[in-house]
Design a protein around this motif. Structure first.
Motif, PDB file in Angstrom:
ATOM      1  N   GLY A 136      -6.394  46.789 -11.206  1.00  0.00           N
ATOM      2  CA  GLY A 136      -7.538  46.149 -11.824  1.00  0.00           C
ATOM      3  C   GLY A 136      -7.255  44.775 -12.396  1.00  0.00           C
ATOM      4  O   GLY A 136      -8.158  43.946 -12.501  1.00  0.00           O
ATOM      5  N   ALA A 137      -5.985  44.494 -12.757  1.00  0.00           N
ATOM      6  CA  ALA A 137      -5.675  43.240 -13.450  1.00  0.00           C
ATOM      7  C   ALA A 137      -4.944  42.217 -12.594  1.00  0.00           C
ATOM      8  O   ALA A 137      -5.023  41.018 -12.861  1.00  0.00           O
ATOM      9  CB  ALA A 137      -4.835  43.537 -14.695  1.00  0.00           C
ATOM     10  N   ALA A 138      -4.228  42.655 -11.576  1.00  0.00           N
ATOM     11  CA  ALA A 138      -3.335  41.757 -10.829  1.00  0.00           C
ATOM     12  C   ALA A 138      -4.068  40.580 -10.193  1.00  0.00           C
ATOM     13  O   ALA A 138      -3.564  39.454 -10.188  1.00  0.00           O
ATOM     14  CB  ALA A 138      -2.571  42.545  -9.764  1.00  0.00           C
ATOM     15  N   ALA A 139      -5.249  40.824  -9.648  1.00  0.00           N
ATOM     16  CA  ALA A 139      -5.986  39.731  -8.999  1.00  0.00           C
ATOM     17  C   ALA A 139      -6.338  38.644 -10.010  1.00  0.00           C
ATOM     18  O   ALA A 139      -6.263  37.445  -9.715  1.00  0.00           O
ATOM     19  CB  ALA A 139      -7.243  40.269  -8.326  1.00  0.00           C
ATOM     20  N   SER A 140      -6.702  39.055 -11.231  1.00  0.00           N
ATOM     21  CA  SER A 140      -7.027  38.081 -12.282  1.00  0.00           C
ATOM     22  C   SER A 140      -5.793  37.302 -12.707  1.00  0.00           C
ATOM     23  O   SER A 140      -5.893  36.163 -13.158  1.00  0.00           O
ATOM     24  CB  SER A 140      -7.618  38.801 -13.502  1.00  0.00           C
ATOM     25  OG  SER A 140      -8.816  39.472 -13.159  1.00  0.00           O
ATOM     26  N   TYR A 141      -4.620  37.906 -12.584  1.00  0.00           N
ATOM     27  CA  TYR A 141      -3.378  37.229 -12.937  1.00  0.00           C
ATOM     28  C   TYR A 141      -2.911  36.291 -11.835  1.00  0.00           C
ATOM     29  O   TYR A 141      -1.936  35.566 -11.997  1.00  0.00           O
ATOM     30  CB  TYR A 141      -2.265  38.254 -13.187  1.00  0.00           C
ATOM     31  CG  TYR A 141      -2.470  39.144 -14.402  1.00  0.00           C
ATOM     32  CD1 TYR A 141      -3.432  38.859 -15.365  1.00  0.00           C
ATOM     33  CD2 TYR A 141      -1.688  40.281 -14.587  1.00  0.00           C
ATOM     34  CE1 TYR A 141      -3.621  39.673 -16.457  1.00  0.00           C
ATOM     35  CE2 TYR A 141      -1.874  41.105 -15.703  1.00  0.00           C
ATOM     36  CZ  TYR A 141      -2.832  40.798 -16.631  1.00  0.00           C
ATOM     37  OH  TYR A 141      -3.011  41.607 -17.720  1.00  0.00           O
ATOM     38  N   GLY A 142      -3.577  36.310 -10.681  1.00  0.00           N
ATOM     39  CA  GLY A 142      -3.162  35.461  -9.567  1.00  0.00           C
ATOM     40  C   GLY A 142      -2.293  36.178  -8.559  1.00  0.00           C
ATOM     41  O   GLY A 142      -1.592  35.541  -7.773  1.00  0.00           O
ATOM     42  N   TYR A 143      -2.342  37.525  -8.550  1.00  0.00           N
ATOM     43  CA  TYR A 143      -1.525  38.323  -7.638  1.00  0.00           C
ATOM     44  C   TYR A 143      -2.425  39.266  -6.827  1.00  0.00           C
ATOM     45  O   TYR A 143      -2.389  40.480  -7.013  1.00  0.00           O
ATOM     46  CB  TYR A 143      -0.498  39.145  -8.414  1.00  0.00           C
ATOM     47  CG  TYR A 143       0.570  38.347  -9.116  1.00  0.00           C
ATOM     48  CD1 TYR A 143       1.821  38.155  -8.546  1.00  0.00           C
ATOM     49  CD2 TYR A 143       0.323  37.776 -10.358  1.00  0.00           C
ATOM     50  CE1 TYR A 143       2.799  37.425  -9.189  1.00  0.00           C
ATOM     51  CE2 TYR A 143       1.298  37.041 -11.019  1.00  0.00           C
ATOM     52  CZ  TYR A 143       2.532  36.875 -10.421  1.00  0.00           C
ATOM     53  OH  TYR A 143       3.503  36.143 -11.076  1.00  0.00           O
TER      54      TYR A 143
END
Length: 212
Positions: A136-143
């Motif tokens: 859920g969070a990785a895409a927002s972190y740039g991953y």
């Protein structure tokens, strides 16, 4: 094939990280003092208005001067603001990287505990929770690749009993580790990450189809 892709991802990670942060240009609006309203002529005055009092009031009104206008920011001011904005973005990227590494450490620790005791259902639930949080969070972190990998891992764990498919689970965890180590780089790194995701998602699909 998977081994070659994972090795390529690790090679890109060792070459050093090259985060690409787009410069942020702030919107600097020009501030212009509203134009003074025209003074009403005597013909527009109410019949009962004392003309002498009106002219005295007008005479006492302060005159507008160019010096009174607000100072308009120069190109140098704009450059300073842009530099500060870029520094803020870089600082935020550093925070994202730190959060991603912390989440990855939790995932690997959970897998180490689960793989040490195949009968420990709680350890596998913790592994699923870690993978779910990263997805859920990785895409927002740039991953985005790590998000895909953890999504595939969640699908796998949801269709696997504790102790099964250890090799395939380990492939997902190691692929996540390599993707985080490589960082959000250019098209070359993303291409390898996409191939890793495709390969693992295909294996998981085969596993799920066989289970169903």
């Amino acid at each position: 094939m998977f081994t070659k892709l994972l090795a390529k991802a690790s090679e890109l990670a060792h070459r050093g990280r090259k985060p690409a942060a787009a410069p942020v240009t702030p919107d600097i609006s020009r501030v212009i003092k509203p134009a003074a309203q025209p003074v009403a002529s005597q013909s527009h005055l109410a019949p009962d208005t004392d003309v002498a009092d009106f002219e005295a009031t007008v005479a006492q009104a302060p005159e507008f001067s160019v010096e009174d206008a607000p100072e308009i920011e120069t190109a140098a001011d704009t450059a300073i603001l842009a530099e500060k904005a870029e520094e803020a973005v870089d600082a935020m990227n550093d925070s994202f990287d730190a959060w991603m590494r912390d989440d990855m450490a939790k995932l690997r620790a959970a897998w180490a505990e689960a793989s040490a005791d195949a009968s420990n259902a709680e350890a596998f639930r913790e592994l699923y929770t870690c993978a779910h949080n990263i997805r859920g969070a990785a895409a927002s972190y740039g991953y985005p690749a790590v998000s895909r990998l953890c999504g595939s891992l969640c699908t796998l764990l949801g269709n696997t009993r504790p102790g099964e498919d250890s090799a395939l689970i380990n492939m997902h965890v190691e692929a996540c580790r390599a993707a985080v180590a490589a960082g959000p780089q250019g098209e070359g790194s993303q291409s390898v990450a996409d191939q890793l995701c495709d390969a693992l998602e295909t294996r998981v699909a085969v596993k799920v189809a066989a289970t169903g």
